[in-house]
Design an enzyme around this catalytic site. Structure first.
Site, PDB file in Angstrom:
ATOM      1  N   ASP A 119      -7.334  17.242  23.173  1.00 55.80           N
ATOM      2  CA  ASP A 119      -7.047  18.457  22.267  1.00 55.80           C
ATOM      3  C   ASP A 119      -6.007  18.274  21.176  1.00 55.80           C
ATOM      4  OD1 ASP A 119      -7.932  20.070  24.325  1.00 55.80           O
ATOM      5  OD2 ASP A 119      -5.938  20.075  25.418  1.00 55.80           O
ATOM      6  N   HIS A 123     -10.943  -4.910   4.242  1.00 58.45           N
ATOM      7  CA  HIS A 123     -10.589  -3.690   4.823  1.00 58.45           C
ATOM      8  C   HIS A 123      -9.672  -3.869   5.988  1.00 58.45           C
ATOM      9  CE1 HIS A 123     -13.922  -1.129   2.733  1.00 58.45           C
ATOM     10  NE2 HIS A 123     -12.831  -1.555   1.840  1.00 58.45           N
ATOM     11  N   ASP A 131      -2.130  -3.590  -0.053  1.00 51.29           N
ATOM     12  CA  ASP A 131      -2.989  -2.632  -0.501  1.00 51.29           C
ATOM     13  C   ASP A 131      -2.560  -1.304  -0.059  1.00 51.29           C
ATOM     14  OD1 ASP A 131      -4.656  -1.089  -1.668  1.00 51.29           O
ATOM     15  OD2 ASP A 131      -6.372  -2.375  -1.580  1.00 51.29           O
ATOM     16  N   ASP A 162      -3.165   3.562  -5.780  1.00 55.40           N
ATOM     17  CA  ASP A 162      -3.941   2.606  -5.290  1.00 55.40           C
ATOM     18  C   ASP A 162      -3.412   1.514  -5.711  1.00 55.40           C
ATOM     19  OD1 ASP A 162      -5.564   0.977  -3.823  1.00 55.40           O
ATOM     20  OD2 ASP A 162      -7.603   1.831  -4.799  1.00 55.40           O
ATOM     21  N   HIS A 198     -16.325  -8.515  -4.183  1.00 58.61           N
ATOM     22  CA  HIS A 198     -16.358  -6.759  -4.672  1.00 58.61           C
ATOM     23  C   HIS A 198     -16.170  -6.541  -6.098  1.00 58.61           C
ATOM     24  CE1 HIS A 198     -11.918  -6.798  -5.352  1.00 58.61           C
ATOM     25  NE2 HIS A 198     -11.839  -7.694  -4.185  1.00 58.61           N
ATOM     26  N   HIS A 208     -12.745   1.308  -9.473  1.00 55.20           N
ATOM     27  CA  HIS A 208     -13.366   2.453  -9.092  1.00 55.20           C
ATOM     28  C   HIS A 208     -12.653   3.607  -9.779  1.00 55.20           C
ATOM     29  CE1 HIS A 208     -10.002   2.963  -6.264  1.00 55.20           C
ATOM     30  NE2 HIS A 208     -10.201   1.585  -5.945  1.00 55.20           N
ATOM     31  N   HIS A 243     -11.601   6.626  -3.907  1.00 58.82           N
ATOM     32  CA  HIS A 243     -12.587   5.911  -4.575  1.00 58.82           C
ATOM     33  C   HIS A 243     -13.289   7.351  -5.028  1.00 58.82           C
ATOM     34  CE1 HIS A 243     -13.375   1.783  -2.650  1.00 58.82           C
ATOM     35  NE2 HIS A 243     -12.283   2.195  -2.924  1.00 58.82           N
ATOM     36  N   GLU A 291      -8.938  -4.084 -10.352  1.00 63.16           N
ATOM     37  CA  GLU A 291      -8.371  -5.032  -8.963  1.00 63.16           C
ATOM     38  C   GLU A 291      -9.200  -6.225  -8.698  1.00 63.16           C
ATOM     39  OE1 GLU A 291      -9.242  -2.770  -5.534  1.00 63.16           O
ATOM     40  OE2 GLU A 291      -9.958  -1.082  -6.661  1.00 63.16           O
ATOM     41  N   TYR A 344     -10.669 -14.619  -2.531  1.00 62.14           N
ATOM     42  CA  TYR A 344     -10.455 -14.850  -1.017  1.00 62.14           C
ATOM     43  C   TYR A 344     -11.190 -16.005  -0.556  1.00 62.14           C
ATOM     44  CZ  TYR A 344      -9.989  -9.797  -2.550  1.00 62.14           C
ATOM     45  OH  TYR A 344      -9.632  -8.746  -3.105  1.00 62.14           O
ATOM     46  N   ARG A 377      -5.202 -10.328  -4.412  1.00 60.88           N
ATOM     47  CA  ARG A 377      -5.800  -9.202  -5.151  1.00 60.88           C
ATOM     48  C   ARG A 377      -4.887  -8.386  -5.831  1.00 60.88           C
ATOM     49  NH1 ARG A 377      -8.590  -6.866  -1.558  1.00 60.88           N
ATOM     50  NH2 ARG A 377      -7.302  -5.203  -0.956  1.00 60.88           N
ATOM     51  N   GLU A 430      -4.024  -4.978  -7.983  1.00 61.93           N
ATOM     52  CA  GLU A 430      -4.769  -3.919  -8.397  1.00 61.93           C
ATOM     53  C   GLU A 430      -3.710  -2.861  -9.080  1.00 61.93           C
ATOM     54  OE1 GLU A 430      -5.768  -1.614  -5.006  1.00 61.93           O
ATOM     55  OE2 GLU A 430      -7.354  -0.417  -6.252  1.00 61.93           O
TER      56      GLU A 430
END
Ligand code: GLY
Ligand code: MN
Ligand code: MN
Length: 436
Positions: free
Chosen positions: A34, A238, A255, A267, A346, A350, A357, A380, A384, A408, A410
């Protein structure tokens, strides 16, 4: 000046050229049993209405100039409001949200055919709105069936996205101001998190610090699940588990960004040493990513393209990786073959707006969209270094001393009249600032 949904509606109506548009709100989504996920409005619907209830449907009817904006909304219902909270109802839809006419949602199926009659076409995004799509297609089918006798029917079903997303890509000054605010609050959270983080804490504790700040500053919370990734976890792009202990000697990649009450987002990514001092390898790679990021930001100006921003970052990264012995060969050849993709896999950014995004084309066929004042994008680049992807055959094996380093950096960048404004500049990023 506050954001004017009415002004946007007028531009949208004019651009529809006689077609009727059906723009649905998001539906409530079940989490389990629920329990529902926190409601997140559809960004196109929000952009045009500012109405924040699930299941609503907006009609834009240029062929009915007296009543071009019609809203179908959840009806006032005392019992439902006891369980789920306040609803504006049809009166609120007219008085507060500027609808020319409003109806309860359960009348959509009955009234939709009449509203769409007489339009030159129907503009509706198929494939996204499973509750509303069958109703729209049924109306169109019925109109086509009756066309021989009525003498006319909407000739086409078209997508509203090219019009709406071109509008959303070019931000109004008031929108840039909201993204500036989202970036500022996000930057404050990053500063707090870096001051807080210490060896032997858990990634989750740092996440809590970030998100505590987002909520305390009156935002909706995170814009996307925060990534708080120590050491090798930073090489998972991610990564959202955010539950590992922070180790002395590792870097921490964060991030994270907030979403304001009107859904404008920050971001930001920052990476710093958990114990306050970079190792030699960490310092080499961090300064390379920083150099690539600053060079890429310097490309942002009206007339440049997002592709050029990406290409600049790639060139600086590849040049530096050759100097460090992590790649070998001719610079142009390495870039052309993508021989760096086991280390940087990557894109460099964006669009950023109501979606993290954000919508808007990057290219039309072979033509890359030129940056214009009012567009907002992230920059960004990262590196890695892990065991997950093997180097191409002709590239050097990676020495263990580099492994487990994920970096990274960004920022959120608005294109201005003469160049760029880094909206997230309050999150520090110099080597000196990252150490303590
Ligand atoms: N946080 C998602 C991204 O940086 O694109
Ligand atoms: Mn991003
Ligand atoms: Mn990000």
């Amino acid at each position: 000046m506050p954001i004017s949904h009415a002004a946007r509606r007028q531009l949208f109506l004019d651009a529809l050229e006689g077609q009727a548009a059906v723009i649905p709100a998001a539906q409530a989504m079940q989490h389990h049993a629920d329990v529902e996920f926190p409601f997140r409005q559809d960004s196109d619907f929000w952009y045009l209405t500012g109405f924040d209830e699930p299941g609503a449907v907006a009609l834009f009817l240029p062929h009915r100039p007296e009543t071009p904006f019609v809203l179908f909304v959840p009806a006032k219902d005392a019992t439902a409001e006891v369980w789920e909270g306040f609803r504006w109802g049809t009166e609120g839809a007219v008085q507060q949200f500027g609808a020319d006419v409003a109806h309860p949602l359960d009348q959509l199926e009955v009234l939709l055919p009449d509203y769409l009659n007489g339009a030159d076409g129907i503009s509706f995004r198929v494939g996204r709105h499973s509750a509303v799509e069958p109703l729209v297609l049924k109306v169109w089918a019925q109109q086509l069936d009756r066309a021989p006798r009525l003498g006319m029917a909407p000739r086409q079903l078209s997508a509203p996205c090219p019009i709406l997303h071109a509008m959303r890509l070019r931000k109004e000054p008031e929108e840039v101001e909201r993204i500036r605010m989202a970036a500022r609050i996000s930057a404050e959270a990053h500063e707090k998190a870096r001051e807080f983080a210490r060896p032997d804490q858990n990634e989750a504790e740092v996440r809590a610090t970030l998100e505590q700040h987002f909520l305390a500053r009156g935002t909706r919370g995170f814009a996307y699940p925060s990534i708080v990734a120590g050491g090798d976890n930073a090489c998972i792009l991610h990564y959202t588990a955010n539950n590992a202990p922070l180790r002395d000697g590792d870097l921490l990649l964060i991030d994270a960004g907030c979403s304001l009450s009107d859904y404008y987002n920050g971001d930001i990514t920052r990476t710093f040493p958990i114990n306050g001092r970079f190792s030699g390898e960490q310092r080499e790679l961090y300064s390379l990513v920083l150099q690539a990021q600053e060079a890429a930001i310097a490309e942002v100006r009206p007339g440049a393209t997002a592709e050029q921003v990406h290409e600049r970052a790639v060139r600086v990264l590849v040049e530096g990786l050759v100097e460090l012995g992590l790649l070998c060969g001719d610079l142009d050849g390495l870039i052309e073959q993508g021989a760096y993709r086991h280390l940087y896999m990557h894109r460099t950014g964006h669009w950023l707006g109501l979606d993290v995004h954000d919508v808007g084309a990057y290219r039309l066929g072979e033509h890359h969209i030129s940056l214009e004042a009012g567009m907002v994008l992230t920059v960004e680049p990262g590196l890695y270094i892990s065991d997950r992807l093997q180097p191409p055959e002709d590239q050097p094996a990676i020495d263990d001393r580099w492994k487990g380093i994920g970096i990274r950096i960004e920022d959120d960048v608005a294109v201005s009249q003469n160049g760029a404004e880094v909206l997230s500049a309050e999150a520090l990023k110099s080597i000196e600032a990252m150490e303590r």
